[in-house]
Design an enzyme around this catalytic site. Sequence first.
Site, PDB file in Angstrom:
ATOM      1  N   HIS A   1       0.822  -0.979   0.214  1.00 10.10           N
ATOM      2  CA  HIS A   1       0.052   0.126  -0.092  1.00 10.10           C
ATOM      3  C   HIS A   1       0.886   1.123   0.057  1.00 10.10           C
ATOM      4  O   HIS A   1       1.564   1.545   0.923  1.00 10.10           O
ATOM      5  CB  HIS A   1      -0.882   0.149   1.250  1.00 10.10           C
TER       6      HIS A   1
ATOM      7  N   GLU B   1       1.525   3.720   3.057  1.00 11.42           N
ATOM      8  CA  GLU B   1       2.115   3.246   4.370  1.00 11.42           C
ATOM      9  C   GLU B   1       3.767   3.488   4.443  1.00 11.42           C
ATOM     10  O   GLU B   1       4.348   2.352   4.422  1.00 11.42           O
ATOM     11  CB  GLU B   1       1.556   1.807   4.647  1.00 11.42           C
TER      12      GLU B   1
ATOM     13  N   HIS C   1       2.692  -3.686   6.964  1.00 13.77           N
ATOM     14  CA  HIS C   1       1.734  -2.880   6.661  1.00 13.77           C
ATOM     15  C   HIS C   1       2.050  -1.591   7.692  1.00 13.77           C
ATOM     16  O   HIS C   1       2.676  -1.699   8.724  1.00 13.77           O
ATOM     17  CB  HIS C   1       0.346  -3.315   6.396  1.00 13.77           C
TER      18      HIS C   1
ATOM     19  N   GLU D   1       0.954  -5.164  11.028  1.00 11.36           N
ATOM     20  CA  GLU D   1       0.485  -3.803  10.964  1.00 11.36           C
ATOM     21  C   GLU D   1       1.301  -3.035  11.988  1.00 11.36           C
ATOM     22  O   GLU D   1       1.106  -3.082  13.032  1.00 11.36           O
ATOM     23  CB  GLU D   1      -0.990  -3.879  11.282  1.00 11.36           C
TER      24      GLU D   1
END
Length: 417
Positions: free
Chosen positions: A178, A181, A303, A380
């Site tokens: 992504h 990020e 992420h 994450e």
Amino acid sequence: MKFLFLFAFYTIVYFGFVSGVDSGYRTYENYKYIKVQGDRTGIEILKLALQDKDDSLVYSDTRDGAEIVVAPDSEILFNKIIATENLNATVLYNDISEIILMEKSMRRRNRKFSWTAYFDIDDIYGFLRNMSETYSEWSELIVGGQSYQGRSILGLRINTPGSKDSPKPVVFIESGIHAREWIAPATTTYFINELLTSNDPNITALRDQFDWRIFPSVNPDGYHYSYTVDRFWRKTVSGFGSSCFGADPNRNWNYNWGQFSSSNNPCDYQIYAGSQPFSEIETRTLSSYIENISNLLAYISFHSKAAMLLVPYSDSTKRIDNYDDLIQVGKTSLDYGYEVNKKERYGGPGTAAEILYKASGGSMDWVRYTLATPLVYTYELRGNSFHWPPSRIYEQGDEVTQMMLGLATEAQKLGYY
């Protein structure tokens, strides 16, 4: 006077940087970043209403609500729905253009690659080339695929000399899928640097145990677009030049494609899943590279910004055959990471469907389902509004390094290698 001087200085730095890159850089001036909590149905009503008004709505769902970027001309609508749906709203940033300005000014002052600023894709690739040349006996550049704009998906293989008769287990790290990020590629390059330069015997042992394949940015076009045009861009840039372009590369893999947390609308700013599985050249070529790796032990994806650890499958609460092992290994990994800063603990480990929200078509799930890779995780990382202060990148870098050590230590105890 001092305040006025500093304001003028940063303004000159910022607009000087923008004009040197792309005069159309989206500033997000006076846009607020707001955390919303309450009934999930009410939150969805709010998101849909804001999307109808602004089809480039930026948001992210969380365990207990959502975080939404609210444009100045959407504030009245936002406040009306908040009141009607009895939702709670907390302003995280009153003007996110100030955050973007700070990130850019730090890059302006840090011309040499470091972990006190965020760098564009060419700088990241330059770092990989430099490390492959400096540590040529241990590392080499590898190409995991291609991008829509013709960039290589460039990574680094770290494989110190070992027994020729018994190839090492492979650990694959995918980062930056992504675009917005930024902390993920930054942390990944920090980890590469630790593997190659650390004198800590635990880290050198970690390096020597595996054949590492590490890719800091598997969406290089999208990352460059977020760096030079739109800080909150998430997707690829396929079809660039049309009115709607790009797809979410973590909804584009051929596992339960298009089922949960994805859109079939090409104009969806965030979660358009593509016209079909592997419609994006980035996911198509990267998946081909992964399929041809022998002895793949672990697949790890970085992420941001939820501070949690996820295991397969993201769109189901059904537990895979070694779920308990993944949880045990994951907990040890998080314990090692917590010892670095001893602040907030990561959430999980668990499936996204259990502790976040259901999402289909992701890389982690495809790798597990298609290749039966034993150890598969999505980390994450930390942050708010997809931002982490560049001066503190090292904090997450040290934390992730220890997380990888904890993961390897517990996996060995359980006999995975």
